[in-house]
Design a protein around this motif. Structure first.
Motif, PDB file in Angstrom:
ATOM      1  N   MET A   1       0.840  -1.198   0.000  1.00 58.32           N
ATOM      2  CA  MET A   1       0.000   0.000   0.000  1.00 58.32           C
ATOM      3  C   MET A   1       0.874   1.247   0.000  1.00 58.32           C
ATOM      4  N   VAL A   2       0.475   2.245  -0.786  1.00 60.19           N
ATOM      5  CA  VAL A   2       1.269   3.474  -0.841  1.00 60.19           C
ATOM      6  C   VAL A   2       0.446   4.659  -0.334  1.00 60.19           C
ATOM      7  N   VAL A   3       1.169   5.697   0.100  1.00 59.58           N
ATOM      8  CA  VAL A   3       0.533   6.969   0.424  1.00 59.58           C
ATOM      9  C   VAL A   3       0.840   7.914  -0.722  1.00 59.58           C
ATOM     10  N   GLN A   4      -0.188   8.568  -1.247  1.00 61.58           N
ATOM     11  CA  GLN A   4       0.006   9.503  -2.342  1.00 61.58           C
ATOM     12  C   GLN A   4      -0.342  10.907  -1.873  1.00 61.58           C
ATOM     13  N   LYS A   5       0.651  11.787  -1.905  1.00 62.57           N
ATOM     14  CA  LYS A   5       0.407  13.187  -1.543  1.00 62.57           C
ATOM     15  C   LYS A   5       0.392  14.024  -2.816  1.00 62.57           C
ATOM     16  N   PHE A   6      -0.665  14.804  -3.000  1.00 61.19           N
ATOM     17  CA  PHE A   6      -0.787  15.647  -4.189  1.00 61.19           C
ATOM     18  C   PHE A   6      -0.657  17.116  -3.792  1.00 61.19           C
ATOM     19  N   GLY A   7       0.279  17.820  -4.421  1.00 62.74           N
ATOM     20  CA  GLY A   7       0.509  19.235  -4.118  1.00 62.74           C
ATOM     21  C   GLY A   7      -0.539  20.134  -4.760  1.00 62.74           C
ATOM     22  N   GLY A   8      -0.413  21.417  -4.496  1.00 58.94           N
ATOM     23  CA  GLY A   8      -1.416  22.404  -4.912  1.00 58.94           C
ATOM     24  C   GLY A   8      -1.724  22.403  -6.405  1.00 58.94           C
ATOM     25  N   THR A   9      -0.702  22.290  -7.254  1.00 62.72           N
ATOM     26  CA  THR A   9      -0.981  22.312  -8.690  1.00 62.72           C
ATOM     27  C   THR A   9      -1.622  20.996  -9.143  1.00 62.72           C
ATOM     28  N   SER A  10      -1.439  19.936  -8.371  1.00 58.09           N
ATOM     29  CA  SER A  10      -2.013  18.638  -8.738  1.00 58.09           C
ATOM     30  C   SER A  10      -3.483  18.511  -8.319  1.00 58.09           C
ATOM     31  N   VAL A  11      -4.000  19.555  -7.642  1.00 58.80           N
ATOM     32  CA  VAL A  11      -5.445  19.594  -7.333  1.00 58.80           C
ATOM     33  C   VAL A  11      -6.017  20.973  -7.695  1.00 58.80           C
ATOM     34  N   ALA A  12      -5.304  21.677  -8.613  1.00 57.42           N
ATOM     35  CA  ALA A  12      -5.610  23.097  -8.851  1.00 57.42           C
ATOM     36  C   ALA A  12      -6.980  23.340  -9.462  1.00 57.42           C
ATOM     37  N   ASP A  13      -7.455  22.397 -10.277  1.00 55.60           N
ATOM     38  CA  ASP A  13      -8.715  22.605 -10.997  1.00 55.60           C
ATOM     39  C   ASP A  13      -9.285  21.230 -11.367  1.00 55.60           C
ATOM     40  N   PRO A  14     -10.492  21.194 -11.947  1.00 55.15           N
ATOM     41  CA  PRO A  14     -11.103  19.895 -12.253  1.00 55.15           C
ATOM     42  C   PRO A  14     -10.223  18.995 -13.124  1.00 55.15           C
ATOM     43  N   ASP A  15      -9.521  19.561 -14.094  1.00 64.61           N
ATOM     44  CA  ASP A  15      -8.663  18.704 -14.932  1.00 64.61           C
ATOM     45  C   ASP A  15      -7.577  18.037 -14.098  1.00 64.61           C
ATOM     46  N   ALA A  16      -6.962  18.810 -13.209  1.00 66.36           N
ATOM     47  CA  ALA A  16      -5.910  18.251 -12.352  1.00 66.36           C
ATOM     48  C   ALA A  16      -6.498  17.153 -11.472  1.00 66.36           C
ATOM     49  N   ILE A  17      -7.687  17.375 -10.944  1.00 64.07           N
ATOM     50  CA  ILE A  17      -8.291  16.376 -10.053  1.00 64.07           C
ATOM     51  C   ILE A  17      -8.682  15.116 -10.846  1.00 64.07           C
ATOM     52  N   ARG A  18      -9.045  15.284 -12.112  1.00 63.88           N
ATOM     53  CA  ARG A  18      -9.307  14.085 -12.927  1.00 63.88           C
ATOM     54  C   ARG A  18      -8.018  13.279 -13.155  1.00 63.88           C
ATOM     55  N   ARG A  19      -6.913  13.985 -13.317  1.00 59.25           N
ATOM     56  CA  ARG A  19      -5.632  13.250 -13.437  1.00 59.25           C
ATOM     57  C   ARG A  19      -5.334  12.517 -12.125  1.00 59.25           C
ATOM     58  N   LEU A  20      -5.611  13.186 -11.010  1.00 56.58           N
ATOM     59  CA  LEU A  20      -5.406  12.563  -9.695  1.00 56.58           C
ATOM     60  C   LEU A  20      -6.218  11.267  -9.596  1.00 56.58           C
ATOM     61  N   ILE A  21      -7.456  11.324 -10.054  1.00 54.27           N
ATOM     62  CA  ILE A  21      -8.311  10.141  -9.952  1.00 54.27           C
ATOM     63  C   ILE A  21      -7.695   8.958 -10.721  1.00 54.27           C
ATOM     64  N   ASP A  22      -7.175   9.246 -11.914  1.00 52.14           N
ATOM     65  CA  ASP A  22      -6.532   8.174 -12.692  1.00 52.14           C
ATOM     66  C   ASP A  22      -5.326   7.601 -11.956  1.00 52.14           C
ATOM     67  N   ILE A  23      -4.560   8.494 -11.323  1.00 56.58           N
ATOM     68  CA  ILE A  23      -3.356   8.055 -10.608  1.00 56.58           C
ATOM     69  C   ILE A  23      -3.743   7.176  -9.411  1.00 56.58           C
ATOM     70  N   VAL A  24      -4.787   7.589  -8.706  1.00 53.08           N
ATOM     71  CA  VAL A  24      -5.262   6.805  -7.555  1.00 53.08           C
ATOM     72  C   VAL A  24      -5.760   5.441  -8.036  1.00 53.08           C
ATOM     73  N   ARG A  25      -6.512   5.452  -9.125  1.00 50.84           N
ATOM     74  CA  ARG A  25      -7.044   4.199  -9.667  1.00 50.84           C
ATOM     75  C   ARG A  25      -5.933   3.221 -10.012  1.00 50.84           C
ATOM     76  N   SER A  26      -4.885   3.725 -10.647  1.00 48.85           N
ATOM     77  CA  SER A  26      -3.870   2.758 -11.077  1.00 48.85           C
ATOM     78  C   SER A  26      -3.064   2.240  -9.882  1.00 48.85           C
ATOM     79  N   ALA A  27      -2.867   3.054  -8.850  1.00 49.51           N
ATOM     80  CA  ALA A  27      -2.194   2.529  -7.648  1.00 49.51           C
ATOM     81  C   ALA A  27      -3.061   1.441  -7.018  1.00 49.51           C
ATOM     82  N   ARG A  28      -4.358   1.695  -7.024  1.00 46.00           N
ATOM     83  CA  ARG A  28      -5.306   0.774  -6.414  1.00 46.00           C
ATOM     84  C   ARG A  28      -5.341  -0.560  -7.148  1.00 46.00           C
ATOM     85  N   SER A  29      -5.319  -0.478  -8.474  1.00 43.22           N
ATOM     86  CA  SER A  29      -5.391  -1.763  -9.187  1.00 43.22           C
ATOM     87  C   SER A  29      -4.043  -2.489  -9.102  1.00 43.22           C
ATOM     88  N   ARG A  30      -2.954  -1.747  -8.986  1.00 44.99           N
ATOM     89  CA  ARG A  30      -1.647  -2.406  -8.840  1.00 44.99           C
ATOM     90  C   ARG A  30      -1.514  -3.079  -7.469  1.00 44.99           C
TER      91      ARG A  30
END
Ligand code: ADP
Ligand code: ASP
Ligand code: MG
Length: 450
Positions: A1-30
């Motif tokens: 299990m990993v901890v993922q910390k996302f900085g300010g630009t990685s949650v700056a707007d809806p597009d950034a948060i959609r990228r975050l969701i993909d990143i979380v998903r792939s860690a989860r499936s791995r």
């Protein structure tokens, strides 16, 4: 299990948060479970909140309320875009901003902002971004649950730069996050924020979300702590100073700690410590380029064959020269000098001494006037602002003295105010006028990394 910390630009707007969701998903499936997610405030929000506090404290209520409204609109818009604006989330966002408006009105009357109040205001950014990200994950079909960071990070009451109480924090992290992870849920919490044992909101100092991520990684004994940001990893120099610095693929904990301490903003200086204690690797990754390999920080690192590993710099540094008014330096002089800095809880970064004088650099100027007043009782004191320090880091500096000589040699045309190499001999640090920094950093970078 990993901890993922996302900085300010990685949650700056809806597009950034959609990228975050993909990143979380792939860690989860791995990994089949987790990750635990720690987020900063949306970029610019902490600065905006502090400006609101400042305006309110100086009596400019209208300005403070107008700025707060802009933040409200930004968060509500993101909630609408990402989560379909569920009633609970909208209500939570509005409640948070109604509370902020009430605090602003009170401060405008009092004309004074205490550190405790400043923390209540600064924490709002992370409390909101984490609610938003949690709701966005749920909307995207990822089972996630918001966790109040004030129930996970227990700190002392040194407001605006609170220090975590490790035993209590580890216990609180396990109690609040482990059950969620065990039942397949992704816990989402704000970084930067904590609370005293009495429940008063605190913050860990600017950039402190990295530290939260590391504390949570250590508390949960994660396999890896990932710091997702807006650059490919630790770079060989500050990209705002040197054009096209290179990626540093691996670092030792010690090298990373020195680089962070001496200004490589990509990592908060306290981040490495919890990782060191549990020997948990830290990886810095780019949320805009998630397939990159980033920088992997481990106990030993993997030497890259270059004489230096990377450069770091700190601007807005002040040099304080303290010269004993007695002719000879009595023993006890250094103790007296450092006691003054200790009394005002001001950290000293670089130190050089001669027989009758000591020069130090500080970057926290809050108590500088009082420090100078105190020192003047038994010494002559000179203060030089607008200085910068430039730090070259590499494990090879320890055994190859010619590397340090080369560093100083390359900088021969730059007037150096201080030169220092400490016992670790893992870094050599030079202090110069701020105006000379860009040239000095580019010269060094060209020499060692071109
Ligand atoms: P986050 O909001 O993700 O925490 P920060 O702004 O705190 O991001 O840190 C990332 C920034 O650190 C980069 O955009 C870069 O400008 C700066 N930085 C300074 N020195 C370095 C370095 N040596 N390597 C990488 N980034 C650096
Ligand atoms: N939001 C906080 C800051 O801007 C903490 C962080 O982003 O790490 O300092
Ligand atoms: Mg940061």
């Amino acid at each position: 299990m990993v901890v993922q910390k996302f900085g300010g630009t990685s949650v700056a707007d809806p597009d950034a948060i959609r990228r975050l969701i993909d990143i979380v998903r792939s860690a989860r499936s791995r990994d089949g479970r987790g990750p635990a997610v720690v987020v900063s405030a949306m970029s610019g929000v902490t600065d905006a909140l502090l400006a609101i506090a400042g305006a309110a404290g100086s009596g400019d209520q209208a300005d403070a309320l107008a700025r707060a409204d802009q933040l409200r609109v930004r968060h509500l818009a993101a909630a609408g875009d990402l989560a379909g604006a569920p009633q609970v989330l909208i209500a939570q966002i509005n409640a948070q901003f109604d509370e902020l408006a009430a605090v602003v009105r009170a401060l405008a009357v009092l004309r004074e902002v205490s550190p405790r109040t400043l923390d209540v205001i600064a924490a709002i950014g992370e409390l909101l971004s984490s609610r938003l990200v949690s709701a966005a994950l749920v909307q995207a079909g990822v089972p996630a649950e918001w966790v109040d960071a004030r129930r996970a990070i227990v700190t002392n009451d040194d407001h605006t730069r609170a220090v975590p109480m490790m035993r209590e924090t580890n216990a609180a992290i396990r109690a609040s996050l482990q059950p969620l992870l065990d039942n397949g849920t992704v816990p989402v919490l704000g970084g930067f924020v904590g609370a005293t044992p009495e429940g008063r909101t605190t913050t860990l100092g600017r950039g402190g979300s990295d530290y939260s991520g590391a504390l949570i990684g250590a508390g949960l004994q994660a396999n890896e702590i990932q710091i997702w940001t807006d650059v490919d990893g630790m770079l060989t120099a500050d990209p705002r100073v040197v054009e096209r610095p290179k990626l540093v693929p691996t670092l030792s904990f010690d090298e990373a700690a020195e680089l962070a301490y001496f200004g490589a903003k990509v990592l908060h200086p306290s981040t490495i410590l919890p990782a060191v204690e549990r020997n948990i690797p830290v990886r810095i990754l780019n949320s805009r380029n998630p397939s990159g390999t980033g920088t992997l920080i481990t106990a030993e690192g993997t030497p890259q064959g270059t004489p230096l590993t990377a450069l770091a710099c700190k601007r807005d540094v002040t040099v304080v020269d303290v010269t004993s008014s007695r002719m000879l330096m009595a023993y006890g002089f250094l103790r007296q000098v450092f006691e003054v800095f200790e009394q005002f809880r001001t950290a000293v970064d670089v130190v050089t001494t001669s027989e009758v004088s000591v020069s130090v650099t500080v970057d926290d100027r809050r108590h500088l006037d009082a420090i100078v007043e105190s020192l003047k009782q038994y010494a002559d004191v000179a203060v030089e602002p607008e200085m910068a320090l430039l730090c070259a880091v590499g494990d090879r500096l320890r055994n190859e003295p010619e590397i340090a000589a080369r560093v100083v040699g390359v900088l021969e045309e730059v007037p150096l105010r201080m030169i220092s190499q400490a016992a670790s001999r893992r870094n050599i640090t030079v202090v110069m006028r701020q105006a000379d920094l860009p040239h000095a950093m580019r010269r060094l970078h060209e020499e060692f990394f071109a």
